[in-house]
Design a protein around this motif. Structure first.
Motif, PDB file in Angstrom:
ATOM      1  N   GLU A  18      66.231  44.512  81.782  1.00 17.54           N
ATOM      2  CA  GLU A  18      66.043  43.142  82.411  1.00 17.54           C
ATOM      3  C   GLU A  18      66.613  43.037  83.833  1.00 17.54           C
ATOM      4  O   GLU A  18      66.083  42.452  84.568  1.00 17.54           O
ATOM      5  CB  GLU A  18      66.486  42.128  81.408  1.00 17.54           C
ATOM      6  CG  GLU A  18      66.177  40.710  81.761  1.00 17.54           C
ATOM      7  CD  GLU A  18      66.904  39.614  80.891  1.00 17.54           C
ATOM      8  OE1 GLU A  18      66.803  38.269  81.168  1.00 17.54           O
ATOM      9  OE2 GLU A  18      67.183  39.849  79.645  1.00 17.54           O
ATOM     10  N   HIS A  19      67.929  43.362  83.774  1.00 16.95           N
ATOM     11  CA  HIS A  19      68.593  43.246  84.978  1.00 16.95           C
ATOM     12  C   HIS A  19      67.878  43.984  85.955  1.00 16.95           C
ATOM     13  O   HIS A  19      67.771  43.663  87.325  1.00 16.95           O
ATOM     14  CB  HIS A  19      69.992  43.983  84.700  1.00 16.95           C
ATOM     15  CG  HIS A  19      70.802  43.738  86.139  1.00 16.95           C
ATOM     16  ND1 HIS A  19      71.028  44.572  87.100  1.00 16.95           N
ATOM     17  CD2 HIS A  19      71.613  42.759  86.355  1.00 16.95           C
ATOM     18  CE1 HIS A  19      71.876  44.066  87.965  1.00 16.95           C
ATOM     19  NE2 HIS A  19      72.362  43.053  87.486  1.00 16.95           N
ATOM     20  N   THR A  20      67.320  45.302  85.778  1.00 16.39           N
ATOM     21  CA  THR A  20      66.670  46.006  86.715  1.00 16.39           C
ATOM     22  C   THR A  20      65.384  45.609  87.441  1.00 16.39           C
ATOM     23  O   THR A  20      65.066  45.535  88.509  1.00 16.39           O
ATOM     24  CB  THR A  20      66.314  47.182  86.293  1.00 16.39           C
ATOM     25  OG1 THR A  20      67.506  48.277  85.771  1.00 16.39           O
ATOM     26  CG2 THR A  20      65.622  48.392  87.342  1.00 16.39           C
ATOM     27  N   ARG A  21      64.565  45.066  86.391  1.00 20.93           N
ATOM     28  CA  ARG A  21      63.296  44.110  86.596  1.00 20.93           C
ATOM     29  C   ARG A  21      63.629  42.870  87.571  1.00 20.93           C
ATOM     30  O   ARG A  21      63.221  42.981  88.586  1.00 20.93           O
ATOM     31  CB  ARG A  21      62.574  43.682  85.586  1.00 20.93           C
ATOM     32  CG  ARG A  21      61.282  43.234  85.799  1.00 20.93           C
ATOM     33  CD  ARG A  21      60.718  42.480  84.442  1.00 20.93           C
ATOM     34  NE  ARG A  21      61.894  41.911  83.841  1.00 20.93           N
ATOM     35  CZ  ARG A  21      62.272  40.399  84.405  1.00 20.93           C
ATOM     36  NH1 ARG A  21      61.784  40.164  85.410  1.00 20.93           N
ATOM     37  NH2 ARG A  21      63.188  39.964  83.738  1.00 20.93           N
ATOM     38  N   ARG A  51      70.195  32.991  88.432  1.00 23.59           N
ATOM     39  CA  ARG A  51      70.978  32.503  87.312  1.00 23.59           C
ATOM     40  C   ARG A  51      70.881  33.841  86.159  1.00 23.59           C
ATOM     41  O   ARG A  51      71.908  33.883  85.481  1.00 23.59           O
ATOM     42  CB  ARG A  51      70.648  31.337  86.797  1.00 23.59           C
ATOM     43  CG  ARG A  51      71.507  30.743  85.701  1.00 23.59           C
ATOM     44  CD  ARG A  51      70.952  29.275  85.317  1.00 23.59           C
ATOM     45  NE  ARG A  51      71.625  28.995  84.127  1.00 23.59           N
ATOM     46  CZ  ARG A  51      71.305  27.695  83.651  1.00 23.59           C
ATOM     47  NH1 ARG A  51      70.724  26.766  84.063  1.00 23.59           N
ATOM     48  NH2 ARG A  51      72.166  27.265  82.416  1.00 23.59           N
ATOM     49  N   ARG A  52      69.862  33.905  85.668  1.00 23.83           N
ATOM     50  CA  ARG A  52      69.844  35.058  84.590  1.00 23.83           C
ATOM     51  C   ARG A  52      70.616  36.366  85.037  1.00 23.83           C
ATOM     52  O   ARG A  52      71.346  36.968  84.242  1.00 23.83           O
ATOM     53  CB  ARG A  52      68.409  35.386  84.466  1.00 23.83           C
ATOM     54  CG  ARG A  52      68.083  36.279  83.248  1.00 23.83           C
ATOM     55  CD  ARG A  52      68.578  35.481  81.882  1.00 23.83           C
ATOM     56  NE  ARG A  52      68.369  36.559  80.929  1.00 23.83           N
ATOM     57  CZ  ARG A  52      68.581  36.269  79.538  1.00 23.83           C
ATOM     58  NH1 ARG A  52      68.994  35.031  79.113  1.00 23.83           N
ATOM     59  NH2 ARG A  52      68.306  37.025  78.651  1.00 23.83           N
ATOM     60  N   LEU A  53      70.567  36.733  86.314  1.00 17.79           N
ATOM     61  CA  LEU A  53      71.255  37.849  86.934  1.00 17.79           C
ATOM     62  C   LEU A  53      72.662  37.616  86.464  1.00 17.79           C
ATOM     63  O   LEU A  53      73.336  38.701  86.024  1.00 17.79           O
ATOM     64  CB  LEU A  53      71.101  38.120  88.300  1.00 17.79           C
ATOM     65  CG  LEU A  53      69.665  39.125  88.464  1.00 17.79           C
ATOM     66  CD1 LEU A  53      69.883  39.147  89.832  1.00 17.79           C
ATOM     67  CD2 LEU A  53      69.624  40.302  87.762  1.00 17.79           C
ATOM     68  N   LEU A  63      76.780  45.773  84.960  1.00 22.75           N
ATOM     69  CA  LEU A  63      75.768  45.687  85.402  1.00 22.75           C
ATOM     70  C   LEU A  63      75.811  45.055  86.961  1.00 22.75           C
ATOM     71  O   LEU A  63      75.043  45.040  87.900  1.00 22.75           O
ATOM     72  CB  LEU A  63      74.736  44.540  84.876  1.00 22.75           C
ATOM     73  CG  LEU A  63      74.315  45.007  83.625  1.00 22.75           C
ATOM     74  CD1 LEU A  63      73.394  43.877  82.883  1.00 22.75           C
ATOM     75  CD2 LEU A  63      73.363  46.522  83.816  1.00 22.75           C
ATOM     76  N   ALA A  64      77.155  44.497  87.243  1.00 29.60           N
ATOM     77  CA  ALA A  64      77.403  43.720  88.499  1.00 29.60           C
ATOM     78  C   ALA A  64      77.741  44.729  89.545  1.00 29.60           C
ATOM     79  O   ALA A  64      78.887  44.898  90.031  1.00 29.60           O
ATOM     80  CB  ALA A  64      78.545  42.896  88.155  1.00 29.60           C
ATOM     81  N   THR A  65      76.687  45.426  90.175  1.00 30.46           N
ATOM     82  CA  THR A  65      76.867  46.236  91.185  1.00 30.46           C
ATOM     83  C   THR A  65      76.328  45.646  92.528  1.00 30.46           C
ATOM     84  O   THR A  65      75.641  44.640  92.572  1.00 30.46           O
ATOM     85  CB  THR A  65      76.197  47.565  91.092  1.00 30.46           C
ATOM     86  OG1 THR A  65      74.636  47.386  90.999  1.00 30.46           O
ATOM     87  CG2 THR A  65      76.499  47.976  89.718  1.00 30.46           C
ATOM     88  N   PRO A  66      76.744  46.245  93.687  1.00 28.22           N
ATOM     89  CA  PRO A  66      76.332  45.781  95.160  1.00 28.22           C
ATOM     90  C   PRO A  66      74.574  45.941  95.300  1.00 28.22           C
ATOM     91  O   PRO A  66      74.049  45.331  95.990  1.00 28.22           O
ATOM     92  CB  PRO A  66      77.077  46.550  96.097  1.00 28.22           C
ATOM     93  CG  PRO A  66      77.998  47.241  95.432  1.00 28.22           C
ATOM     94  CD  PRO A  66      77.917  47.296  94.065  1.00 28.22           C
ATOM     95  N   SER A  68      72.572  44.973  93.037  1.00 29.04           N
ATOM     96  CA  SER A  68      72.133  43.746  92.138  1.00 29.04           C
ATOM     97  C   SER A  68      71.763  42.557  93.178  1.00 29.04           C
ATOM     98  O   SER A  68      72.511  42.427  94.300  1.00 29.04           O
ATOM     99  CB  SER A  68      73.158  43.178  91.073  1.00 29.04           C
ATOM    100  OG  SER A  68      72.689  41.906  90.885  1.00 29.04           O
ATOM    101  N   PRO A  69      70.613  41.947  93.104  1.00 34.06           N
ATOM    102  CA  PRO A  69      70.223  40.927  93.857  1.00 34.06           C
ATOM    103  C   PRO A  69      71.389  39.643  93.977  1.00 34.06           C
ATOM    104  O   PRO A  69      71.542  38.923  95.115  1.00 34.06           O
ATOM    105  CB  PRO A  69      68.911  40.252  93.351  1.00 34.06           C
ATOM    106  CG  PRO A  69      68.483  41.350  92.541  1.00 34.06           C
ATOM    107  CD  PRO A  69      69.648  42.202  92.206  1.00 34.06           C
TER     108      PRO A  69
END
Length: 722
Positions: A18-21, A51-53, A63-66, A68-69
């Motif tokens: 979900e995070h990737t998408r 917000r979901r991210l 999941l909290a990498t650079p 990530s949007p």
């Protein structure tokens, strides 16, 4: 999360797809929003996606990498304007949405600084203006330059346009104005002015602006300053960048000084002393929201003491000392017309809901996320259903729930495909050998033979944070791949030579011309040398996002060393495997996928082919040379002068490499009370062992005398316990 938010996945494995998408969706919206002033979703829809991210990354910190949007800032500056490199990056803020998130922000700051729960901690609270970020550079009190935020590191030169904005002074007034002061704030348009402008636009037969933010952005980014001069733009100053000195030692004091200098500041900014005070002000602002003359989408909290801000520093592209508390999401009801399953670059199959168009908070929504097949089954979403769609903070919408009583007769449960819709290969859900748990993502097994994966990998390769090749967008990549001109990343750098030898030249194809082709080849040539971290990130290796790419680049320095380690790590008993695992923050899963990448003959062949075309140079130093830059540091025992998080952050800011284990490659071992096996091993290996005080002296560039084995050292901050 609030009780109206969709439930979070139960495990990291379930959350990752979900995070990737969502990351891919936000990247596309960022480009439309920040560069073209033509958002594809509303501000609220965009925030909803972010917000979901944020919720996913809060629940699953890995999941909290650079990449990530949620960590991204804006978009690359438009070529229509000259560019200005920000001396101090213009970064974005992290978001929170619930009361408990605000309390956690306060607690997190205290933990990082080592403050007791009852210790004084002042935090400012100010309305979050929904406008366009702008930086104003004043030298000797006179305005000399203005720039948009752009991608956070480089913005557009809008100096001529800013000079037409009446609210922005050409010259700062009063005493104490620094010789150099880069003021940052928000350019915006008030609601009555926006309505009047849109009336004139419609009368002229043109499409109206979607909202005041887009009107302000479009007005400031006019090629003709005379057009900007006719637009009623306003400005609030709330931050600063490069400066020769600051007029105060606090956030609130500095903003007050800005007001004395003649800069407009928001009168609704107050100083709070607790999380309860912050929430009270948030509710007060929320009640005033509709009556305010300008749009806001939340309240921003900032630690007041500038010394604390400096210690807290930044994580990814956001400060630890500030956060935006966004207003709740908006909802609407519509019909689910279809479910499309899209294939990502790693083969992940992602479902997207196609909706009957519906307006949510002023924006027409036609697509929404469905996350994964388990989420579809959990919510029992069926084609033809009436669904409630939510936009949480200006991001892509998501389906919150099905209105079951309105389900049409005969609606069947959605059957998620078990074959790839792009290539027909089997699509399977892997099983974690350690836990026995099935992967939440179903993946195409076609690999490089799957055209959808190949195209997505190429798009990722040329994306902004990878090779960043201008002119190779989604359409061009899809076209070149379909025609066989580009099948692998290395083909991109062979394109010009192949074009010269081909019978059908690019310039003769529809949609191309001599100038566009020449510009494309020039953009490709300009990327024949890239930093190693970008090179690694661009390859799209699973679990090697921007953060892990930087870790590898910082640790190994060259592509040869990375390849050697990745190849040798196929043996989990090897020294290479141990070395990978010793890199601070680099987990087993990332080490496994790196080893798998180099074990694949096709991947290794493309690696070599690509390196024959480009140069992957060492990653730029994170900081100016220091006594510890480049050194591998291990902290062990209890350190008393700062928290472990602060120590690690400071070490990396000084250019050091923080490791979790001691080996012969370790340069410095910092020991505190209670140090155990790591200290013993360090002494057995004859490594440079220092106390906390000695370490701090090294980090601060002071000379230290130590009785421990000597050696050159590199600077990094200290931490807590093993």
């Amino acid at each position: 999360m609030t009780d109206t938010d969709p439930a979070l996945p139960a495990t990291l494995r379930q959350a990752r797809p979900e995070h990737t998408r969502i990351a891919a969706e936000v990247a596309a919206h960022d480009l439309a929003y920040h560069q073209n002033d033509a958002p594809t979703v509303s501000d609220a829809d965009y925030d909803a996606l972010k917000r979901r991210l944020v919720a996913l990354e809060a629940a699953f910190p890995k999941l909290a990498t650079p990449a990530s949007p949620a960590a991204k800032v804006g978009a690359k500056p438009s070529e229509k304007f000259g560019s200005i490199r920000h001396a101090v990056p213009m970064l974005s803020l992290g978001n929170v949405f619930a009361d408990e998130d605000v309390a956690e922000f306060d607690a997190r700051v205290r933990r990082f600084l080592g403050l007791a729960a009852d210790a004084p901690l002042a935090i400012t609270a100010e309305p979050k203006i929904d406008g366009l970020s702008c930086s104003l550079r004043y030298e000797h009190g006179r305005l000399v330059q203005a720039a948009t935020r752009g991608d956070g590191f480089e913005g557009e030169d809008v100096t001529a346009n800013v000079r037409t904005v009446a609210a922005i002074p050409e010259e700062l007034a009063g005493d104490g104005v620094p010789e150099l002061l880069e003021v940052r704030g928000e350019v915006f348009m008030e609601k009555p002015d926006f309505a009047a402008l849109n009336g004139r636009v419609v009368e002229a037969g043109r499409a109206p602006f979607a909202n005041p933010r887009n009107a302000a952005a479009g007005s400031l980014r006019q090629l003709d300053p005379a057009v900007t001069a006719q637009r009623p733009l306003k400005f609030f100053a709330y931050a600063w960048g490069e400066h020769s000195a600051l007029p105060a030692t606090t956030q609130s004091g500095t903003i007050e000084a800005f007001g004395r200098f003649g800069l407009p500041t928001n009168p609704l900014t107050i100083l709070c002393r607790s999380a309860e005070d912050l929430l009270a002000h948030y509710r007060a602002i929320e009640l005033q929201r509709a009556a305010l003359p300008y749009d806001i989408d939340g309240v921003v909290y900032k630690v007041d003491d500038l010394r604390y801000q400096e210690r807290l520093g930044f994580v990814s592209r956001a400060p630890r000392w500030a956060v935006a508390h966004k207003f709740p999401a908006e909802r609407a009801t519509t019909t689910l017309l279809a479910i499309d399953v899209q294939v990502g670059r790693t083969g992940s199959l992602t479902p997207v809901a196609k909706l009957a168009p519906v307006t949510v908070g002023g924006v027409v929504v036609e697509n929404a996320t469905l996350h994964n097949e388990d989420e579809i089954a959990r919510k029992d979403v069926r084609i033809g259903d009436t669904v409630r769609v939510q936009r949480a903070g200006d991001v892509i919408p998501q389906i919150v729930e099905v209105v079951a009583e309105l389900r049409p007769a005969g609606a069947e449960p959605f059957r998620f495909p078990h074959t790839c819709p792009a290539c027909g290969s089997a699509a399977v859900r892997g099983v974690d050998e350690k836990t026995g748990e099935a992967d939440v993502v179903r993946r195409c097994t076609g690999g490089i033979h799957c055209p959808a994966q190949a195209v997505e990998r190429l798009r990722h390769f040329v994306s902004r944070n990878a090779f960043d090749i201008e002119g190779l967008g989604e359409k061009q990549i899809a076209l070149f791949h379909a025609e066989g001109l580009i099948r692998t990343p290395s083909d991109i750098f062979k394109l010009e030579e192949r074009d010269k030898a081909g019978l059908k030249r690019l310039a003769n194809r529809e949609g191309f011309g001599d100038v566009s082709v020449r510009n494309l080849f020039a953009a490709i040539a300009a990327r024949r040398t890239v930093p190693l971290n970008r090179f690694l990130f661009a390859l799209g290796i699973r679990r090697i996002g921007e953060t892990n790419a930087k870790r590898l680049a910082r640790h190994f320095g060259t592509p040869v060393a990375v390849a050697a380690a990745g190849t040798a790590a196929a043996d989990p008993a090897s020294e290479a495997w141990s070395e990978l695992r010793a890199i601070d923050g680099f987990g087993d899963a990332a080490a496994e996928t790196l080893a798998e990448f180099f074990a694949d003959a096709d991947n290794r062949a493309e690696w070599d082919s690509l390196l024959a075309e480009v140069t992957a140079e060492p990653m730029a130093a994170a900081a100016a040379a220091s006594a510890v830059s480049g050194k591998v540091i291990v902290f062990t025992g209890s350190l008393e002068r700062m928290t472990r998080d602060e120590a690690k952050a400071r070490a990396e800011a000084l250019g050091a490499k923080v490791s979790g284990s001691v080996s012969k490659k370790t340069d410095i071992v910092v020991v505190g009370p209670g140090a155990g096996s790591k200290e013993k091993k360090a002494r057995e290996l004859g490594l440079h062992v220092v106390s906390e005080d000695e370490w701090l002296a090294l980090a601060e560039g002071r000379t230290v005398q130590s009785t421990e084995p000597a050696g050159e050292v590199d600077a990094a901050p200290a931490a807590a316990t093993d």
